[in-house]
Enzyme design. Sequence first.
Site, PDB file in Angstrom:
ATOM      1  N   GLY A 300       9.911 -35.692   2.497  1.00  0.00           N
ATOM      2  CA  GLY A 300      10.118 -35.994   1.070  1.00  0.00           C
ATOM      3  C   GLY A 300      11.558 -35.677   0.733  1.00  0.00           C
ATOM      4  CB  CYS A 382      14.663 -21.593 -27.215  1.00  0.00           C
ATOM      5  SG  CYS A 382      15.207 -20.482 -28.479  1.00  0.00           S
TER       6      CYS A 382
HETATM    7  N1  LLP Z   1       3.521 -33.328   3.139  1.00  0.00           N
HETATM    8  C1  LLP Z   1       2.814 -32.421   2.453  1.00  0.00           C
HETATM    9  C2  LLP Z   1       1.390 -32.325   2.676  1.00  0.00           C
HETATM   10  C3  LLP Z   1       3.445 -31.594   1.527  1.00  0.00           C
HETATM   11  O1  LLP Z   1       2.734 -30.699   0.871  1.00  0.00           O
HETATM   12  C4  LLP Z   1       4.838 -31.733   1.295  1.00  0.00           C
HETATM   13  C5  LLP Z   1       5.526 -30.898   0.309  1.00  0.00           C
HETATM   14  C6  LLP Z   1       5.531 -32.702   2.022  1.00  0.00           C
HETATM   15  C7  LLP Z   1       4.848 -33.477   2.944  1.00  0.00           C
HETATM   16  C8  LLP Z   1       7.014 -32.955   1.831  1.00  0.00           C
HETATM   17  O2  LLP Z   1       7.781 -31.873   2.152  1.00  0.00           O
HETATM   18  P1  LLP Z   1       9.391 -32.013   2.108  1.00  0.00           P
HETATM   19  O3  LLP Z   1       9.802 -32.920   3.222  1.00  0.00           O
HETATM   20  O4  LLP Z   1       9.760 -32.572   0.788  1.00  0.00           O
HETATM   21  O5  LLP Z   1       9.882 -30.623   2.287  1.00  0.00           O
HETATM   22  N2  LLP Z   1       8.534 -28.161  -5.342  1.00  0.00           N
HETATM   23  C9  LLP Z   1       9.068 -27.527  -4.146  1.00  0.00           C
HETATM   24  C10 LLP Z   1       8.644 -28.226  -2.897  1.00  0.00           C
HETATM   25  C11 LLP Z   1       7.162 -28.282  -2.735  1.00  0.00           C
HETATM   26  C12 LLP Z   1       6.780 -29.028  -1.502  1.00  0.00           C
HETATM   27  C13 LLP Z   1       5.328 -29.272  -1.478  1.00  0.00           C
HETATM   28  N3  LLP Z   1       4.896 -30.056  -0.392  1.00  0.00           N
HETATM   29  C14 LLP Z   1      10.595 -27.491  -4.258  1.00  0.00           C
HETATM   30  O6  LLP Z   1      11.126 -27.928  -5.274  1.00  0.00           O
HETATM   31  O7  LLP Z   1      11.258 -26.983  -3.367  1.00  0.00           O
END
Ligand code: LLP
Length: 455
Positions: A300, A382
């Site tokens: 992602g 705020c």
């Molecule tokens: N697959 C699954 C099942 C996941 O839970 C996630 C991310 C991904 C793929 C993608 O991971 P990436 O390649 O983006 O690291 N909000 C947090 C990140 C939460 C990620 C949750 N799952 C942040 O802003 O760092």
Amino acid sequence: MICENITMKEVSIPEGRSETRLFFAGQDTVELAKKYGTPLYLMDEDRVRANCRVYKEAFKKYCGPDAYPLYASKANSFTRIYEIMSEEGMGIDLVSSGELFTAIQAGYDVSRAYFHGNNKTDFDISYGMENGVGYFVMDNWEEVEAIEREAAARGIKQKALLRLTPGIDPHTFEAVATGKVDSKFGNAIETRQAEEITLFAMAQPHIDLLGFHCHIGSQIFGEDLFEKSAEIMLGFIEKMEKSHGFKTAELNLGGGYGVRYVEDDPHIDIEKKISQVADSINKTCEDLGIQVPLVHMEPGRSIVADAGMTLYTVGSVKRIPGYKNYVSVDGGMPDNPRFALYGSKYTCLLAENRDKSKDKGKDKGKDKDKDSFVCSVVGRCCESGDIIQENVNLPNDVRRGDILAVCTTGAYNYSMASNYNRIPRPPIVMLRGGEENYIAVKRETFEDIARNDIK
Ligand code: LLP
């Protein structure tokens, strides 16, 4: 610079003077801020596509002609991004009916989509099947039952994977570490719950269990974490084959490769990493005497993060002598909650570097260090926790009206944005080909925010 799509360029300004300006994806950020207003999310479409291609080509080359990556669309979900994923031949990972709806709106072929989540509702399951979602990644016992029930009612056999927890602590920040045994996600191999749920899923007449999924965490730089988790998963796969005759067709290793937010962050060579993971999978399968499953990964962040930049306008500069300095911008935690949530690091830059040597000559020869100003870049909400970044070095002459850019905001910014303090969400403007720009998501209006309020 942390990414090649960020550059500083000299431009001519009125009165025969010039200044250095921040360019993103080959376009002048000051002009973009003028054209679209701030706060503003920018997305470098060429970079998104290039990132997809690195994964796609590496998958084809090292994991076989049928292997392809899935974009984890929770990182940034809007109609145009699914169109791009469709054009790039990427699979997708969805985590909600809202993401599914958006993908369908974009004309994305959802038979290539994997529906994730640790608590899919009955509505999600039925909406997913109704719309022909290709695969459900089943998280728990209740979900297996619910998917079986819905598939039986529809007279279909639903393709599915089971989410397992290989028991790896990716040494990342706790909130995004999900592959550990005590995680809310999936079924632990170590506690034998993975085996029990596999037998249960295998026995369901309307579920076509294709294999297994795991996701160990996010923003991962660790040397061989994917190899390690693949090894544990393949050990489990061997056991399921030898003890229960279950042949695994698919292994999905989740997402997680880290990206560079600041200069100190390492650079990951994705192609090399995938080749190493593929080598290790092939070797382990050979050692275990099992067939190599079709491998998927779900990046992602590493698809969209460095394709994003947020532009703000500086509102006030507050100096508290002997204490601290603040630069307040016209956005904040509603458009980027990641510092408030995780203490995440970002690179902040001023979009214009006024050339003081030409500014009546008054600063000529001035000690450069004295020019820098250490401050907290904060938002307009705020509350004191509304911080975008601490200890930011900006030019000393930063002032109201300046454009401030926060880099690498393409992942988990817009998708995590809120209307806290009833602040409208910024638009997303796509940049391509070095000069073209267009709106992919409109700026929210006050009417949008109050749309569901009943008078
Ligand atoms: N697959 C699954 C099942 C996941 O839970 C996630 C991310 C991904 C793929 C993608 O991971 P990436 O390649 O983006 O690291 N909000 C947090 C990140 C939460 C990620 C949750 N799952 C942040 O802003 O760092």
